[in-house]
Structure formats: C-alpha cells, structure tokens
Design an enzyme around this catalytic site. Sequence first.
Site, PDB file in Angstrom:
ATOM      1  N   GLY A   1      61.014  -4.908  61.461  1.00  0.00           N
ATOM      2  CA  GLY A   1      59.773  -5.224  62.154  1.00  0.00           C
ATOM      3  C   GLY A   1      59.309  -4.026  62.942  1.00  0.00           C
TER       4      GLY A   1
ATOM      5  N   LYS B   1      70.679  -6.785  66.835  1.00  0.00           N
ATOM      6  CA  LYS B   1      70.667  -5.330  66.627  1.00  0.00           C
ATOM      7  C   LYS B   1      70.352  -4.677  67.952  1.00  0.00           C
ATOM      8  CE  LYS B   1      66.943  -2.546  64.660  1.00  0.00           C
ATOM      9  NZ  LYS B   1      66.066  -2.417  63.490  1.00  0.00           N
TER      10      LYS B   1
ATOM     11  N   ASP C   1      70.996   0.583  65.688  1.00  0.00           N
ATOM     12  CA  ASP C   1      69.922   1.376  65.079  1.00  0.00           C
ATOM     13  C   ASP C   1      69.702   2.616  65.938  1.00  0.00           C
ATOM     14  OD1 ASP C   1      67.687   2.380  63.811  1.00  0.00           O
ATOM     15  OD2 ASP C   1      66.390   0.649  64.220  1.00  0.00           O
TER      16      ASP C   1
HETATM   17  O1  OSB Z   1      63.501   1.137  63.904  1.00  0.00           O
HETATM   18  O2  OSB Z   1      63.422  -0.903  63.399  1.00  0.00           O
HETATM   19  C1  OSB Z   1      62.984   0.030  64.057  1.00  0.00           C
HETATM   20  C2  OSB Z   1      60.333  -1.179  66.550  1.00  0.00           C
HETATM   21  C3  OSB Z   1      59.446  -0.135  66.496  1.00  0.00           C
HETATM   22  C4  OSB Z   1      59.731   0.946  65.689  1.00  0.00           C
HETATM   23  C5  OSB Z   1      60.896   0.978  64.929  1.00  0.00           C
HETATM   24  C6  OSB Z   1      61.800  -0.072  64.972  1.00  0.00           C
HETATM   25  C7  OSB Z   1      61.516  -1.160  65.830  1.00  0.00           C
HETATM   26  C8  OSB Z   1      62.411  -2.288  66.024  1.00  0.00           C
HETATM   27  C9  OSB Z   1      61.806  -3.573  66.548  1.00  0.00           C
HETATM   28  O3  OSB Z   1      63.610  -2.224  65.878  1.00  0.00           O
HETATM   29  C10 OSB Z   1      61.774  -4.669  65.550  1.00  0.00           C
HETATM   30  C11 OSB Z   1      60.859  -5.799  65.998  1.00  0.00           C
HETATM   31  O4  OSB Z   1      61.244  -6.572  66.876  1.00  0.00           O
HETATM   32  O5  OSB Z   1      59.741  -5.913  65.465  1.00  0.00           O
HETATM   33 MG    MG Z   2      65.011   0.978  62.440  1.00  0.00          MG
END
Ligand code: OSB
Ligand code: MG
Length: 369
Positions: free
Chosen positions: A290, A161, A188
């Site tokens: 996450g 992603k 995203d």
């Molecule tokens: O939008 O999924 C999200 C991290 C911090 C805040 C929002 C998001 C994210 C990630 C990281 O996409 C996911 C991870 O590696 O924990």
């Molecule tokens: Mg997200």
Amino acid sequence: MRIERVVLRRLELPLLQPFETSFGRSERKRFLLVSVAADGLWGHGECVADDEPFYLPETNTTVWHVLRDFLVPTLLACAFSHPREVWPALARVRGHRMAKACLEMAVWDLCARRAGQPLWQLLGGRGGRIQAGVSVGLQQDDEALVEQVAREVAAGYRRVKIKIKPGRDLALVQALRARWPELPLMVDANSAYTLADAEHLARLDDYGLMMIEQPLAWDDILDHANLQRRLRTALCLDESIGGVDDARHAIELGACRCINVKVGRIGGLTSLLALHELCIARGLPLWCGGMLESGVGRLANVHAQTLPGFTLPGDTSASSRIFVEDLVDPPVIVAPDGTIAVPDDPGLGHALVETRVERATVAREEWRR
Ligand code: OSB
Ligand code: MG
C-alpha cells in the site's frame, strides 16, 4: 468504447499521525485523482506518487505532465472493448508507471460499473473477505513502537510489518519478539542498507521474520540476489519490481522469495494480472502493498487481493487508521477477526463522496475528446 472526458485533480488530506520511513516523514497525503467518463458513467483511479521523489522517481508534477501531454491524449484517441487493451495502447510512453496506473485503474472501474460487476469479478477474482495486515511507521522510540504494535494486534491485524533503518533495527525486532514470540512479523527497510551490511542483516535471521522487504537500492536486483544467498530469512522486493519483467529477472537471479505488489507502482491492473500469473507459475507467494491510499486506491487493492496468488496478508489497513475522513463512503473497515469485506457493488463498490473530494481538491484540469 471511447473515453469522452478526463478530470485530473490534485488533493490534500491530513494524516491522523505522521508516517515515517527510512526515506522521510510525511504529515499530509498529497496525491492525484483521475476520473474518466463515458456514456454518462464515471470511473476513478488514484495515483501513488508523492510530491517528492524519495520512494521512486515519479512525483505528482511528473505524473500531471505525462498525463496531460501524453497519456490522456492517447487514451482519448483510442477505442477499446476491454480495459486490458489500455496498457498496450500506452506502451509508447516508457516508464511513468504511476501515471499509467491511475489512468488505467479509472478505466477498469468505469468498465466494471458499465458491466454492472464488482471490480473483482472483471479481474477474475472472488468475492468474500480478504486478510488484513498492517504497516507501522518508525516511532519516536522502541517503547512507542511496541505500544503501537499492541494496538494493531488488539485490532485484529493478521500480520505486522515495521519500518527499519540503520540504528533502528535489531533492538526493535528483539523487543517485539520478546512480547509476541509467534506474531507473523516482517520488516521493511525501503533501501536503507547496502551489501556491506550483509552480516548485520543476517543477525535478523534469529527472529523468525516472515521476510525482509527491500533492504538494498531501489533499482537493484543483483545485490539482493547476493544478499539472499547469505540470509536464511526470505527477501521481498518492493521498489525494485516495476513489472513482470523485473519480477522474472529477480526470480531467475534468486533475488527474492516473495514480491510486494502495488497496483500503482507496476503500471496498473493489467500489469498486475501478468505479474500474478508469473508468480503462480514460479510458485512465489504474493501480497499487496500500500501507499497510504485514500479509499479509491485502497479499494482497488482490496479487489486485487481476491486473486488466488495473494496468499499472504498485505498492507491494506482500515481507512480510519490513516485519515480523519476517507473520500469513500463507507470507508474501508477491518473486522475484529482481521478481515476486510470485498465490495459486491459495481466497480470499486463504495461511493466517492463528491463534497469531500471538492473540499480536498487544490488543483483541477479537464480534457474532452
Ligand atoms: O514501502 O511499503 C512501503 C508507504 C508509503 C511508501 C512506501 C511504503 C509504505 C507503507 C505503508 O509501507 C503501507 C500502507 O499502509 O499503505
Ligand atoms: Mg515497501
């Protein structure tokens, strides 16, 4: 059972690399860790809030306040026989799902330890291995992103992603597709677009993406439904889904074809079980997001993903991508085949290293029954 002690800590851990999204850039992980005790055993829960309300409205300060003044006193006053009774006991407090989630997660961990069971078993999941995907932040330029993705693909991740925002979208996706025509790939946007961008976003339809995550406002469902009708690519909601009712509304309106589930965003594991049941009934695939969690939150995500509705690889990557040293030992490891072993020891299943927690702690408060 009754909880006898609650310890709340604020921690800071350096990140190996800054993580950048459409809403900001962070160089340190600043988070709260809550521990609950009964009968000489402890359970731990990690909060997904940040210092700033740039992803969702809660912050570490609001979580501390709501835990201290409302949720912890309620928990200390209640008796329960299963962790699923905690969520309804906290229902009088409206919202504040990140605060509820970390406290409830600690109770699930404690109850699993008391029962001598791994968390997945108490949740009704299965042991074995889960599939790992990875979320790659915005990089300095398109070349740096392609190099970063090359490292993740080489490490075995089964889905990639990337973060996008206006001005950093089509060319990035085009560059990745040119090099990896078949890679399971998604984007995203963390709410960086509006419905006025619908035509622009529809150009992403040419790249065979698995889904587009949360393009529109963090609290929107209706505009996403409108946008989904104008796209061939599936939409996935993250920020907009605070729990099972939001998910039901989104599904009924056709606002998404997939949901990113984050235990910490939706209020905890009991809420997750309800959302999971709904999505199975409606035939929607789930995957686990996450928030750059330390090992405590990361392991909760690993256990949650053993439930049968989690059919797609999530955002749970190796601890060593994010942190110099995780708080748990062993850390979360991704094998070369892109899978993570689900722990079989009681509770979260990996030991929390006290000395590392102490070193990272910048504030602490404790309450007793
Ligand atoms: O939008 O999924 C999200 C991290 C911090 C805040 C929002 C998001 C994210 C990630 C990281 O996409 C996911 C991870 O590696 O924990
Ligand atoms: Mg997200």
